[in-house]
Design an enzyme around this catalytic site. Structure first.
Site, PDB file in Angstrom:
ATOM      1  N   CYS A 146      28.083  18.164  33.359  1.00  0.00           N
ATOM      2  CA  CYS A 146      29.118  18.397  34.216  1.00  0.00           C
ATOM      3  C   CYS A 146      29.766  17.448  34.902  1.00  0.00           C
ATOM      4  CB  CYS A 146      28.231  19.619  35.001  1.00  0.00           C
ATOM      5  SG  CYS A 146      29.412  20.318  36.427  1.00  0.00           S
ATOM      6  N   CYS A 149      30.449  18.474  38.731  1.00  0.00           N
ATOM      7  CA  CYS A 149      29.035  18.593  39.443  1.00  0.00           C
ATOM      8  C   CYS A 149      28.802  17.129  39.894  1.00  0.00           C
ATOM      9  CB  CYS A 149      28.051  18.951  38.918  1.00  0.00           C
ATOM     10  SG  CYS A 149      28.479  20.612  38.138  1.00  0.00           S
ATOM     11  N   ASP A 150      28.829  16.201  38.927  1.00  0.00           N
ATOM     12  CA  ASP A 150      28.405  14.772  39.185  1.00  0.00           C
ATOM     13  C   ASP A 150      29.262  13.416  38.983  1.00  0.00           C
ATOM     14  OD1 ASP A 150      25.754  16.131  39.295  1.00  0.00           O
ATOM     15  OD2 ASP A 150      25.417  16.218  37.320  1.00  0.00           O
TER      16      ASP A 150
END
Length: 325
Positions: A146, A149-150
């Site tokens: 992701c 997300c990261d």
């Protein structure tokens, strides 16, 4: 009198499940949606949902560009809309699905049971792993599925993206705004992503594309530090700070593959349906990424959810002898 918890049970609250919930509730059905995580599914992870109809560039109060709504924002709106029409939501995990006498029973992780006359499987799919050394070892320590997300953890770092579909190209684009050192590798000689998206990647100066290249190993000590790649028979190692993997998906169809409900599946485990989204088990429908042969896009999942709910409502009407002839 038959005791049920819902007319229509929807398992999964991604775009397919949320749309099905709205259409089912608008058809005056008692709708229960069970989702083990958060409503929205993988849409929550999409940074810019630029190809969703009507999701165009917005302007703020000062007239500046605010961009189209994110996947998170659209998912929230879909959830609120379904609730407004009367659909109920339960944050739980369905561990088993059975059917007897035309009534489906969903067994929850808590041991509780929910009964319904029809079920829509909208469980989606999860990311496929590469199954190479170091992949699981460095998950969360440099390996991710992701970008939104990261990605921020690797600003201005060297990032390797694996894959050739829409997700890989879309997330490589996103990551290129965080770092000028993005390497996108794909095992084939061209992308399978939509042409417009692929072209943007190929012309992005911050993305280096390497076709006919596979990842063999992910290495490091406390955190990821290098990758081993193979290009047309030549194996080499190079430094890397992060690896984002988009190697396809695995359908979440175990509930109808084993246990009390066994639906027809294709060779990859996706649920086979007809044009009404009806599976091989009467009263069971499927929509979205868990369905065989679907074009895996948010707009398609939403459309399939609507079709599934419409036909589930007709099925329930027939059970009750109230079908419109």
């Amino acid at each position: 009198m038959l005791e049920i918890d819902a007319d229509l049970l929807i398992i999964g609250a991604g775009p397919a499940g949320l749309t099905a919930a709205q259409y089912g509730a608008r058809a005056n059905l008692k709708v229960l949606v069970i989702e083990q995580l958060a409503p929205g599914g993988q849409v929550l992870l999409i940074d810019v949902l630029e190809n969703y109809p009507g999701n165009i560039e917005r302007k703020d109060a000062a007239g500046n560009s605010a961009g189209p709504r994110t996947g998170f924002e659209i998912a929230q709106d879909m959830h609120s809309q379904a609730e407004a029409f009367g659909a109920s939501f339960l944050n739980e995990t369905v561990t088993e699905l059975a059917v007897e006498g035309g009534v489906f029973t969903a067994v929850l992780a808590s041991g509780e049971k929910k009964k319904a006359l029809a079920v829509i499987m909208a469980t989606g799919a999860v990311h496929r792993n590469l199954d190479i050394p170091g992949e699981q070892q460095f998950l969360g320590r440099g390996v991710s599925h992701c970008a939104t997300c990261d990605g921020a953890f690797f600003r201005n770092k060297k990032i390797v993206v694996v894959g050739g579909g829409d997700a890989a190209c879309d997330d490589a684009q996103y990551l290129s705004r965080l770092s000028p050192q993005v390497v996108l590798i794909h095992r084939r000689d061209r992308f399978r992503a939509q042409k417009a998206l692929a072209e943007r990647v190929l012309h992005n100066p911050h993305i280096e594309v390497r076709f006919n290249t596979i990842m063999k190993e992910i290495k490091g000590e406390q955190k990821l530090s290098s990758v081993v790649l193979e290009h047309e028979g030549t194996v080499y190692e190079e430094s890397a700070d992060a690896v984002f993997i988009f190697a396809g998906t695995v359908p979440q169809s175990s509930l109808v593959r084993e246990g009390g409900v066994k639906a027809a599946l294709d060779d990859s485990g996706y649920i086979i349906t007809d044009q009404k989204m009806a599976a091989s088990v009467p009263g069971l429908f499927a929509a979205g990424d868990v369905r065989s042969g679907t074009f895996r896009q948010v707009v398609v999942a939403a459309g399939e959810g609507a079709v599934a709910a419409h036909n589930a409502a007709e099925y329930i009407d027939r059970l009750r002898g109230a079908a419109y002839n």
